[in-house]
Design an enzyme around this catalytic site. Structure first.
Site, mmCIF file in Angstrom:
data_model
loop_
_atom_site.group_PDB
_atom_site.id
_atom_site.type_symbol
_atom_site.label_atom_id
_atom_site.label_comp_id
_atom_site.label_asym_id
_atom_site.label_seq_id
_atom_site.Cartn_x
_atom_site.Cartn_y
_atom_site.Cartn_z
ATOM 1 N N GLU A 1 0.791 -1.205 0.049
ATOM 2 C CA GLU A 1 0.106 0.062 -0.114
ATOM 3 C C GLU A 1 0.921 1.253 -0.001
ATOM 4 O O GLU A 1 1.410 1.862 0.905
ATOM 5 C CB GLU A 1 -0.812 -0.055 1.239
ATOM 6 C CG GLU A 1 -1.801 1.079 1.539
ATOM 7 C CD GLU A 1 -2.759 1.276 2.486
ATOM 8 O OE1 GLU A 1 -2.986 0.196 3.210
ATOM 9 O OE2 GLU A 1 -3.595 2.263 2.597
ATOM 10 N N LYS B 1 -2.244 -1.792 -3.376
ATOM 11 C CA LYS B 1 -3.282 -0.678 -2.844
ATOM 12 C C LYS B 1 -2.894 0.370 -3.076
ATOM 13 O O LYS B 1 -2.385 1.060 -1.837
ATOM 14 C CB LYS B 1 -3.630 -1.518 -1.312
ATOM 15 C CG LYS B 1 -4.455 -0.364 -0.797
ATOM 16 C CD LYS B 1 -5.159 -1.047 0.526
ATOM 17 C CE LYS B 1 -6.009 -0.077 1.408
ATOM 18 N NZ LYS B 1 -6.883 -0.831 2.527
HETATM 19 P P1 13P Z 1 -9.318 4.475 3.661
HETATM 20 O O1 13P Z 1 -9.950 3.710 2.435
HETATM 21 O O2 13P Z 1 -10.198 4.871 4.688
HETATM 22 O O3 13P Z 1 -8.349 5.546 3.140
HETATM 23 O O4 13P Z 1 -8.629 3.356 4.475
HETATM 24 C C1 13P Z 1 -7.666 2.398 3.850
HETATM 25 C C2 13P Z 1 -6.701 2.018 4.442
HETATM 26 O O5 13P Z 1 -6.705 0.733 4.787
HETATM 27 C C3 13P Z 1 -5.759 2.810 5.045
HETATM 28 O O6 13P Z 1 -4.498 2.009 5.204
#
Ligand code: 13P
Length: 345
Positions: free
Chosen positions: A178, A220
């Site tokens: 991510e 992500k």
């Molecule tokens: P949000 O969709 O609220 O941005 O959160 C996603 C997430 O897992 C952040 O690490």
């Protein structure tokens, strides 16, 4: 099962068209902040109850392939006394686990942060896997200003994400990688594109160097979008086009699935952007969602910590999950926001 078979089995269940991932892995500090914003006081039982509301929403398993848990929830049980990971598996949903330990300042930068948690990660993964977790999440952040993200944060985040992903795969755990370019600030969409391109490119260069098997990761990323306080608001089509331009330039086709974070977009924006991205034609990857706020906001506000509101809270979560599932196939329209969604298990 061999490690490779485990990774194959997990990714085949996560990368299904029209299914996404619920991020319900807020740290205690973060969920407390979100609860307090809507007037709910946060203790261990309130957090358990709230997450049970999300996870037991009838029919949500049609739209949700996996749930990312915080360690506290991994160790909690549902009202029937069944551990949450086991309860999820029974519903056909994979349990995942947030494994990073949050942000710390990176020395010699202008208040930029790296993510900690690599020390002891192997041992923690072994423990989480024994409790049922089959995928993991690690979030790296990049703040946009006139001078950031620096090349130092871009290189350091990439290296850490790649080390984390390699350690996960060694244990048969699919890593969610991510890289989040933050929406905070007044930057334009063009500036977000300008910094996201080298940030994502560096991540894939590091994954290659660390011999991470791209076939067994979930990417992500954040979408390419204007900053929250920017006066030049990008259209849905502009966000979709810029996001795809950056992803096509930086993400190899071997990656099976891209599951966006919502990053502070409204629930409706996050759905509309995902839909527009999926309406552009055949893409090299499955493109779906791994939202926390955009899936949960209405549910949390509706619940208000009161048992009598649980059916309405679950209906609100069901609706967002269903609309995002449609958006992940490019089949959403904004008229659907005003239709009553009947909850079908
Ligand atoms: P949000 O969709 O609220 O941005 O959160 C996603 C997430 O897992 C952040 O690490």
């Amino acid at each position: 099962m061999t490690i490779t078979q485990e990774l194959e089995s997990t990714i085949s269940k996560l990368a299904i068209r029209g299914k996404g991932i619920l991020a319900a892995d807020e740290s205690t500090a973060t969920i407390t902040k979100r609860f307090e914003a809507v007037g709910i006081s946060s203790d261990e039982e309130a957090r358990r109850t709230y997450r049970e509301i999300l996870m037991t929403t009838a029919g949500a398993n049609q739209f949700i392939a996996g749930v990312i848990l915080f360690e506290e929830t991994l160790n909690q049980k549902n009202a029937q006394g069944i551990a949450f990971p086991e309860a999820l598996i029974k519903m056909g949903i994979l349990p995942g686990i947030k494994v990073d330990k949050g942000l710390v300042p990176l020395a010699n930068t202008q208040a930029e942060n790296i993510t900690q948690g690599l020390d002891g990660l192997t041992e923690r993964l072994i423990n989480y896997k024994a409790k049922g977790a089959c995928f993991a999440k690690w979030r790296a952040v990049y703040a946009i200003s006139a001078t950031t993200p620096s090349s130092l944060i871009i290189q350091t985040n990439a290296e850490i994400l790649a080390r984390y992903a390699a350690i996960c795969q060694e244990q048969g755990i699919v890593p969610i990688v991510e890289p989040e370019v933050l929406i905070d600030g007044d930057h334009t969409l063009a500036r977000c594109e300008e910094v996201s391109t080298p940030a994502f490119h560096a991540v894939f260069e590091a994954l290659y160097r660390h011999k991470v098997k791209l076939e067994y990761i979930v990417l992500k990323p954040s979408m390419i979008i204007n900053g929250k306080t920017c006066t030049q608001k990008a259209s849905i089509a502009e966000v979709a086009d810029a996001t795809l331009r950056v992803l096509k330039r930086t993400v190899p086709a071997a990656v099976p699935t891209i599951n966006f974070l919502s990053g502070g977009q409204t629930s409706e924006q996050a759905t509309a952007h995902l839909n527009a991205i999926n309406q552009t034609g055949i893409l090299p990857w499955n493109v779906s969602y791994s939202y926390a706020r955009a899936l949960q906001d209405y549910c949390m506000k509706t619940w208000q910590g009161q048992a009598k509101n649980i059916p309405a809270a679950q209906a609100a979560f069901y609706k967002r999950a269903k609309l995002n599932s449609l958006a992940a196939k490019g089949e959403y329209t904004d008229a659907m926001e005003n239709e009553t969604t009947s909850q079908v298990a």
